[in-house]
Design a protein around this motif. Structure first.
Motif, short mmCIF file in Angstrom:
data_model
loop_
_atom_site.label_atom_id
_atom_site.label_comp_id
_atom_site.label_asym_id
_atom_site.label_seq_id
_atom_site.Cartn_x
_atom_site.Cartn_y
_atom_site.Cartn_z
N LYS A 44 0.87 -1.19 0.00
CA LYS A 44 0.00 0.00 0.00
C LYS A 44 0.90 1.23 0.00
O LYS A 44 1.80 1.36 -0.83
CB LYS A 44 -0.95 -0.04 1.18
N ASN A 45 0.72 2.12 0.94
CA ASN A 45 1.56 3.32 1.00
C ASN A 45 2.61 3.21 2.10
O ASN A 45 3.12 4.22 2.59
CB ASN A 45 0.69 4.57 1.24
N LEU A 46 2.97 1.99 2.46
CA LEU A 46 3.96 1.75 3.52
C LEU A 46 5.14 0.93 2.98
O LEU A 46 5.01 0.23 1.97
CB LEU A 46 3.31 0.99 4.68
N VAL A 47 6.24 1.00 3.67
CA VAL A 47 7.41 0.17 3.35
C VAL A 47 7.54 -0.90 4.43
O VAL A 47 7.61 -0.58 5.63
CB VAL A 47 8.70 1.01 3.28
N VAL A 48 7.58 -2.15 4.01
CA VAL A 48 7.66 -3.27 4.95
C VAL A 48 9.05 -3.92 4.82
O VAL A 48 9.45 -4.30 3.72
CB VAL A 48 6.57 -4.31 4.68
N ILE A 49 9.75 -4.03 5.95
CA ILE A 49 11.06 -4.69 5.99
C ILE A 49 10.88 -5.98 6.78
O ILE A 49 10.64 -5.96 7.99
CB ILE A 49 12.12 -3.80 6.67
N ASP A 50 10.99 -7.09 6.09
CA ASP A 50 10.77 -8.41 6.70
C ASP A 50 12.13 -9.01 7.07
O ASP A 50 12.94 -9.34 6.21
CB ASP A 50 10.05 -9.31 5.70
N VAL A 51 12.39 -9.16 8.38
CA VAL A 51 13.68 -9.65 8.87
C VAL A 51 13.52 -11.08 9.37
O VAL A 51 12.75 -11.32 10.31
CB VAL A 51 14.23 -8.76 10.00
N PRO A 52 14.22 -12.04 8.80
CA PRO A 52 14.08 -13.42 9.27
C PRO A 52 14.87 -13.64 10.56
O PRO A 52 15.84 -12.94 10.85
CB PRO A 52 14.68 -14.24 8.13
N GLN A 53 14.45 -14.63 11.34
CA GLN A 53 15.26 -15.05 12.49
C GLN A 53 16.56 -15.63 11.97
O GLN A 53 16.57 -16.44 11.04
CB GLN A 53 14.51 -16.07 13.32
N GLY A 54 17.67 -15.22 12.56
CA GLY A 54 18.97 -15.65 12.07
C GLY A 54 19.36 -17.03 12.55
O GLY A 54 18.95 -17.47 13.63
N ASP A 55 20.17 -17.71 11.76
CA ASP A 55 20.71 -19.01 12.18
C ASP A 55 22.20 -18.92 12.48
O ASP A 55 22.87 -19.94 12.63
CB ASP A 55 20.45 -20.08 11.12
N GLU A 56 22.75 -17.67 12.56
CA GLU A 56 24.15 -17.46 12.93
C GLU A 56 24.25 -16.49 14.11
O GLU A 56 25.13 -15.65 14.16
CB GLU A 56 24.95 -16.92 11.74
N LYS A 57 23.33 -16.60 15.04
CA LYS A 57 23.31 -15.70 16.19
C LYS A 57 24.61 -15.82 17.01
O LYS A 57 25.20 -16.89 17.06
CB LYS A 57 22.11 -16.03 17.09
N PRO A 58 25.01 -14.72 17.67
CA PRO A 58 24.37 -13.41 17.72
C PRO A 58 24.80 -12.50 16.57
O PRO A 58 25.89 -12.62 16.05
CB PRO A 58 24.86 -12.85 19.05
N TYR A 59 23.89 -11.57 16.21
CA TYR A 59 24.15 -10.59 15.18
C TYR A 59 24.44 -9.24 15.85
O TYR A 59 23.82 -8.91 16.86
CB TYR A 59 22.94 -10.45 14.25
#
Length: 461
Positions: A86-101
């Motif tokens: 729509k009129n928004l920006v969506v940033i989809d962040v996956p759970q990491g498998d190399e934690k910690p970030y």
């Protein structure tokens, strides 16, 4: 990924563990990106105030590039999916498998609806929690099958004496457990990628020869930024290049004997590669040659679950897959006897056992014989080899394995101390002294002269 139809519902529900609102873009959103990667993943919605008021945000090419740049500069890098909804920006962040970030501002986590910076204690806990998935086992999602070298697979199969004529990379790497579900692990990259450092920056070994006893004057240096087998072979070639050697001719055969036993250095290089912590970015495995010693330093202290008192006695490998591949090539034993074999090889050459230091890095140091002592050491080895064999043959039935090792050590060095013997035999100094007493009672060992300044004499028995 959240679809456009769910955006209104998410805004109505408000911020939470996996949702963060931002009125406009700011570079500080990298803190939220790392927090989501360190927790359960989540979405950042640009164009929404904290009170749920929608103000809108447009996804331009410049904005998308800036967000991607923030993710790439995290450690490890984070790849988020960015889109206009729509009129928004969506940033989809996956759970990491190399934690910690982490990012430039530190390490963050998500707690309920807020992003919080982690304390040192919380960071240590997170490291421990995620040691169950080792670096070598992690899937490297940027690597494709065309990045795998058929020639390196061919070399490995030859070294491992595996008779497979038709090379199908997918089938071979899967059978070696360095690929799963059509994806390649970090161990597979380190061994078989055409250019491993393209994907794992720390996949390198640095070898330096110094003039003198300090890290000041360099007269030779070589960096190997290639697969682990190439690193192993390169390290041995470099060491042979810079160590003194003599030749021994028996019949028509000639044998090169190096001032430090090559079998000890070979074991040390293999152990360093196998036990290295490849998750430590910005590091390199070091092979250093000085006038008085050789040092091999690998990133990573003791593996998790191994205590200092058990070191050299219990085999705990940080990288089981890498160890397995080296074992298949007959470059190392799986029995966990490497440290013991290095000590025995050094003592047999008339040299002190290697010195080991453990911090965040593992350092093993081999003393080079001095110029004056080299001829004496050579003559001592020549004259005692047959005697040692004779003594060993005669007393084998009379003594235990530990007592046999004590006698061997004393034949090589008649002034050897209980402390050094305890390192060779891998029992306490008290047990060494108890065994020496038993050997004296059996008439197999005699002390000549005082405790200080005297020497041992091994009797034929």
């Amino acid at each position: 990924m959240i679809d456009a139809q769910r955006i209104d519902m998410i805004i109505q529900e408000g911020e939470g563990l996996t949702v963060e609102f931002k009125e406009h873009f700011s570079p500080r959103i990298v803190e939220d990106v790392t927090a989501f990667a360190n927790t359960k993943g989540g979405v950042i919605i640009l164009g929404v105030r904290d009170d749920k008021t929608v103000v809108g945000e447009e996804l331009t090419n410049d904005l998308k590039a800036r967000i991607n740049s923030l993710g790439r500069n995290c450690t490890p890098p984070i790849q988020a999916k960015i889109r206009q909804a729509k009129n928004l920006v969506v940033i989809d962040v996956p759970q990491g498998d190399e934690k910690p970030y982490g990012c430039g501002a530190g390490y963050f986590r998500r707690l309920d609806g807020t992003t919080q910076k982690m304390s040192n204690h919380e960071l240590r806990i997170m490291f421990r929690e995620h040691e169950l998935i080792s670096f070598e086992e992690m899937i490297h999602r940027e690597v494709a099958w065309q990045d795998i070298s058929r020639n390196k697979i061919k070399i490995f199969l030859k070294e491992a004496d595996i008779g497979i004529k038709k090379i199908v990379a997918h089938d071979i790497l899967t059978s070696l457990n360095v690929a799963h579900n059509d994806e390649i692990t970090n161990a597979g990259v380190l061994f078989f990628a055409e250019n491993p450092r393209k994907f794992i920056l720390q996949a390198q070994m640095t070898m330096i020869a110094f003039k003198g006893k300090d890290r000041i004057h360099i007269f030779d240096r070589q960096d190997i930024q290639d697969d682990l087998l190439t690193q192993f072979n390169g390290a041995l070639f470099f060491l042979k290049k810079h160590l003194n050697r003599r030749s021994e001719i028996k019949g028509v055969n000639r044998k090169d004997i190096y001032e430090i036993p090559i079998e000890a250095l070979r074991e040390a290089v293999a152990n360093a590669i196998i036990h290295r912590d490849y998750g430590m970015r910005g590091t390199s495995l070091m092979v250093e040659v000085y006038d008085d010693r050789v040092e091999i330093v690998n990133p990573g202290g003791l593996p998790a679950g191994l205590e200092k008192k058990d070191f050299g006695k219990i085999s705990v490998r940080r990288n089981e897959r890498i160890a397995d591949l080296f074992f298949r090539m007959d470059k190392v034993e799986l029995a966990g006897t490497g440290i013991r074999r290095m000590r025995e090889a050094m003592i047999a050459a008339g040299l002190p056992p290697p010195r080991i230091r453990q911090t965040t890095f593992f350092n093993i140091s081999f003393k080079r014989p001095t110029f004056d002592s080299r001829p004496a050491a050579v003559e001592r080895n020549k004259s005692t080899d047959k005697v040692t064999e004779r003594v060993t043959d005669k007393v084998t039935k009379k003594v235990t394995e530990n007592q046999s090792l004590i006698l061997k050590g004393m034949k090589k060095d008649d002034q050897i101390t209980a402390r050094i013997l305890s390192e060779i035999v891998e029992i306490s100094e008290r047990k060494i002294k108890e065994n020496i007493k038993l050997l004296k009672n059996k008439g197999l060992l005699k002390r000549i002269g005082p405790a200080r300044g005297g020497h041992w004499k091994v009797e034929d028995g």
